[in-house]
Design an enzyme around this catalytic site. Sequence first.
Site, PDB file in Angstrom:
ATOM      1  CG  ASP A 169      -7.635   0.021   9.512  1.00  0.00           C
ATOM      2  OD1 ASP A 169      -8.223  -0.195   8.386  1.00  0.00           O
ATOM      3  OD2 ASP A 169      -6.614   0.260   9.315  1.00  0.00           O
ATOM      4  CG  ASN A 195      -2.829   2.066  10.898  1.00  0.00           C
ATOM      5  OD1 ASN A 195      -3.639   2.396  10.467  1.00  0.00           O
ATOM      6  ND2 ASN A 195      -1.676   2.508  10.574  1.00  0.00           N
ATOM      7  CE  LYS A 196      -0.253  -4.053   5.797  1.00  0.00           C
ATOM      8  NZ  LYS A 196      -0.914  -4.927   5.114  1.00  0.00           N
ATOM      9  CD  GLN A 222      -1.878  -2.195   1.838  1.00  0.00           C
ATOM     10  OE1 GLN A 222      -0.453  -2.604   2.052  1.00  0.00           O
ATOM     11  NE2 GLN A 222      -2.577  -2.926   2.656  1.00  0.00           N
TER      12      GLN A 222
END
Length: 272
Positions: free
Chosen positions: A168, A178-179, A124
Amino acid sequence: MKFDEIIRKIKEVRIQGARNIAIAGLKAYSMRPTKQTIKRLLSLRKTEPALRNALKFAEKNSVKEALEHFEFSKEKIKRIGWKVVRKRVFTHCHSSHVIDILKEAKKRGKRFEVYNSETRPLYQGRRTARELARAGIRVTMVGDLEAGDVLTKGGEIKKVDVMLIGADAVLRNGNVINKVGSGMLAELAYRHKIPVYVVTGSWKFSPRKIDIEERDFHELWKSAPKHVKIKNPVFEVVDKRYIKGIISELGILSVNDFLKKVKKTYPWIYKK
């Protein structure tokens, strides 16, 4: 997009980012506004309170008002968030809100450069780099394992001044999801006195327990040997101790102040 196409793209991570998933989910719900649709949408990705809250709001109010909230949040966040941008910025994965803040900072004449991680296994970070480059922002993408150098060293790669990441989910104890990689990098930044800001819409707050989504191990190794076990979690927890502030449509707030303001502003999020 048609209903089934939206469902497929959310499930296959072709629609990325909590805000984009929530907006796509709202559009799918508008096509088939039933409880079964809500149940199906919520089954696609585990770690998406923004989608849950958006559908909850739309069911009681309207899809139109829910979409208007996301547009309002987007504009408010970039109008206030650009102020934290410093000379050298680091970001991990892809966050539309972080991108918006950086674009706004450039528009207002701030001079800065960005370092970002590639973010395996779906890369990403490449999307982040492309969007920043198109906006005329200087960006250097590094491998995930090299990101630590950006946060700690001098030399060719100068130590960054601020770390901006998306979210998120924000949990009721103040921790952020989060990621994967975000928690490790945020701790490293904190230990080297680099302020970490989480940029997120407040509808990503979740009063309930969040399960960390784990995806197909083939994303990491398509032809892994039979007896090799592979873990592929999508997200991880960022401890609130490492977060200087949360930037949302509610303002630039400490973690505790953010939690208080969410409860005061959106009490319906707490209701079952």
